[in-house]
Design an enzyme around this catalytic site. Structure first.
Site, short mmCIF file in Angstrom:
data_model
loop_
_atom_site.label_atom_id
_atom_site.label_comp_id
_atom_site.label_asym_id
_atom_site.label_seq_id
_atom_site.Cartn_x
_atom_site.Cartn_y
_atom_site.Cartn_z
N PRO A 19 -9.36 1.50 -0.93
CG PRO A 19 -9.61 -0.65 -0.08
CD PRO A 19 -10.37 0.60 -0.39
CD GLU B 141 3.48 6.79 -3.00
OE1 GLU B 141 2.52 7.43 -3.48
OE2 GLU B 141 3.58 6.55 -1.79
CE LYS C 10 -10.56 3.16 9.48
NZ LYS C 10 -11.03 1.93 8.84
CB ILE C 11 -10.34 8.61 4.73
CG1 ILE C 11 -9.24 8.18 5.71
CG2 ILE C 11 -9.93 9.89 4.02
CD1 ILE C 11 -7.92 7.75 5.07
CB THR D 90 -5.63 11.63 -0.20
OG1 THR D 90 -6.97 11.20 0.04
CG2 THR D 90 -5.58 13.11 -0.48
CB SER D 91 -6.73 6.32 -1.86
OG SER D 91 -7.79 6.65 -0.99
NE ARG D 92 -1.43 2.58 -0.01
CZ ARG D 92 -1.55 3.30 1.12
NH1 ARG D 92 -1.85 4.58 1.05
NH2 ARG D 92 -1.38 2.74 2.29
CG ASP E 217 -17.74 1.54 -0.08
OD1 ASP E 217 -17.63 0.29 -0.09
OD2 ASP E 217 -17.03 2.27 0.63
CG HIS F 82 1.74 8.66 0.57
ND1 HIS F 82 1.68 7.46 -0.08
CD2 HIS F 82 0.76 8.61 1.52
CE1 HIS F 82 0.71 6.71 0.44
NE2 HIS F 82 0.15 7.40 1.41
P1 NAD Z 1 -11.48 2.11 5.13
O1 NAD Z 1 -11.11 0.68 5.10
O2 NAD Z 1 -12.11 2.68 6.36
O3 NAD Z 1 -12.43 2.47 3.89
C1 NAD Z 1 -12.21 2.01 2.61
C2 NAD Z 1 -13.55 1.92 1.90
O4 NAD Z 1 -13.32 1.52 0.56
C3 NAD Z 1 -14.49 0.88 2.53
O5 NAD Z 1 -15.76 1.44 2.77
C4 NAD Z 1 -14.55 -0.22 1.47
O6 NAD Z 1 -15.81 -0.87 1.43
C5 NAD Z 1 -14.32 0.59 0.20
N1 NAD Z 1 -13.93 -0.24 -0.92
C6 NAD Z 1 -13.21 -1.39 -0.93
N2 NAD Z 1 -13.10 -1.88 -2.18
C7 NAD Z 1 -13.78 -1.01 -2.97
C8 NAD Z 1 -14.05 -0.96 -4.37
N3 NAD Z 1 -13.61 -1.92 -5.19
N4 NAD Z 1 -14.75 0.07 -4.84
C9 NAD Z 1 -15.22 1.05 -4.01
N5 NAD Z 1 -15.01 1.04 -2.68
C10 NAD Z 1 -14.29 0.04 -2.18
O7 NAD Z 1 -10.13 2.90 4.79
P2 NAD Z 1 -9.78 4.41 5.13
O8 NAD Z 1 -9.14 4.48 6.47
O9 NAD Z 1 -10.96 5.28 4.83
O10 NAD Z 1 -8.62 4.67 4.07
C11 NAD Z 1 -8.88 4.72 2.68
C12 NAD Z 1 -7.57 4.68 1.93
O11 NAD Z 1 -6.83 5.89 2.20
C13 NAD Z 1 -6.59 3.58 2.40
O12 NAD Z 1 -6.86 2.38 1.74
C14 NAD Z 1 -5.25 4.13 2.04
O13 NAD Z 1 -4.95 3.68 0.74
C15 NAD Z 1 -5.46 5.65 1.99
N6 NAD Z 1 -4.68 6.37 3.02
C16 NAD Z 1 -3.89 7.39 2.59
C17 NAD Z 1 -3.17 8.13 3.53
C18 NAD Z 1 -2.30 9.30 3.08
O14 NAD Z 1 -1.45 9.73 3.85
N7 NAD Z 1 -2.47 9.85 1.91
C19 NAD Z 1 -3.25 7.83 4.87
C20 NAD Z 1 -4.11 6.77 5.28
C21 NAD Z 1 -4.82 6.05 4.33
#
Ligand code: NAD
Length: 324
Positions: free
Chosen positions: A202, A259, A153-154, A228-230, A173, A291
């Site tokens: 993730p 963190e 989604k992001i 911005t992920s982890r 991906d 974060h």
């Molecule tokens: P999502 O589940 O919609 O998308 C994650 C994508 O990563 C999926 O398409 C999945 O197939 C892919 N993926 C999984 N394993 C993978 C790998 N080994 N290699 C490559 N791609 C892989 O999640 P999202 O809502 O887009 O969120 C993404 C990440 O953003 C979350 O996991 C979270 O860690 C982070 N996040 C951060 C904040 C913030 O405030 N900074 C807020 C929300 C989410």
């Protein structure tokens, strides 16, 4: 239903408190993080509600089960902070799978625009009436190449925004999305071709330190990196080496692997014990934020509503659509 909300700040309470009456739920708001020695504060509760830096271990799950707590409500999409093996079949773990992915994507773009044009430096200079622009020469994004790792989604929202800059996009991906206009490549190709790399996958066993020494070696000279992920997607020591060698031209980090206990707290009067983070802060081309990619009124409202809907479904024995 009685819920203990851990790690709550005023900006959490303003969304949840008004909902207590409508949902007929008893809410206890705790400043404390959820740790082995704070679990007892949830005695008599049906559920606990936690945030991303509350690490829930197998021992803590044992204790929650003894206390007859039935669910862990996550105020997040990510669930890497809960021992899911230990939770399986014993306690429900309910998350908020989506709450304005645009908030995080827009923030990632803000970080990129900051590090490639030094607006963070310009801000502090002009506040002191230092109007010199020496050292603040940036680079354009127009027709540069971006590599997006994770096109959920992001990541997709990010792709949508960056197309507006007329950037060339590549993506990687494990499970490529259907029907989006982006060219999927493998990781080495993405590293080799990208002027900007943005992480949107993730944290899993596979993605832990997906950006390490070897990955950085494969990147273009002068690459910009946004996370911005982890935090643990990046090996921070390798990142520092990449900055020292000038391979990496700029970094935007909204997350950091260590963190927990640091982010979201005001430590301005304390001696910082984390040498790695302290070193990162010395680079003029590194922007670290606490974060907060998710932190918009739209996302906070969506998190609160979805969390309460999860609790309501549990209480009423309805289908738990957001069970991890
Ligand atoms: P999502 O589940 O919609 O998308 C994650 C994508 O990563 C999926 O398409 C999945 O197939 C892919 N993926 C999984 N394993 C993978 C790998 N080994 N290699 C490559 N791609 C892989 O999640 P999202 O809502 O887009 O969120 C993404 C990440 O953003 C979350 O996991 C979270 O860690 C982070 N996040 C951060 C904040 C913030 O405030 N900074 C807020 C929300 C989410």
């Amino acid at each position: 239903m009685k819920i203990a909300f851990y790690t709550t700040k005023p900006y959490d309470r303003i969304w949840f408190e008004p909902m207590a009456e409508g949902y007929k739920m008893d809410m206890i708001f705790l400043d404390a993080p959820c740790k082995p020695n704070t679990l007892n504060l949830a005695e008599g509760c049906d559920a606990i509600c936690i945030f991303i830096n509350d690490q829930i271990t197998a021992d803590m799950i044992d204790r929650l089960c003894e206390m007859n707590v039935k669910a862990i409500l996550l105020r997040s999409a990510g669930f890497n902070h809960v021992d899911m093996e230990a939770a399986k079949g014993r306690i429900h773990v309910l998350r908020v799978p989506s709450y304005s992915p645009q908030s995080v994507a827009e923030y990632a773009v803000a970080m990129l625009l900051t590090i490639n044009r030094f607006t963070h430096k310009a801000y502090t200079r002009t506040r002191d009436f230092n109007m010199s622009i020496n050292g603040l020469m940036g680079t354009e994004l127009y027709r540069k190449t971006v590599g997006i790792i994770g096109t959920g989604k992001i990541g997709q929202s990010m792709i949508h925004i960056l197309k507006g800059f007329d950037m060339k996009l590549y993506a990687y991906d494990l499970y490529p999305a259907q029907g989006i206009d982006v060219e999927y490549v493998d990781l080495p190709e993405l590293f080799a071709k990208s002027d900007v790399i943005s992480l949107h996958c993730p944290l899993t066993k596979d993605t832990h330190h997906i950006i390490d020494k070897q990955a950085i070696e494969q990147m273009k000279q002068g690459v910009y990196l946004i996370n911005t992920s982890r935090g643990a997607l990046i090996d921070t020591n390798a990142l520092i080496d990449g900055l020292l060698s000038r391979k990496i031209a700029g970094v935007g980090l909204d997350v950091y692997e260590e963190e927990s206990g640091i982010f979201y707290e005001d430590l301005s009067n304390q001696i910082i014990q984390d040498n790695t983070l302290a070193r990162l802060m010395t680079f003029p081309n590194v922007l670290v934020t606490s974060h907060m990619g998710f932190f918009t009124s739209e996302a906070m409202q969506a998190i609160a509503i979805e969390t309460m809907e999860n609790a309501y479904a549990l209480e009423k024995g309805m289908e738990l659509v957001n069970e991890v």
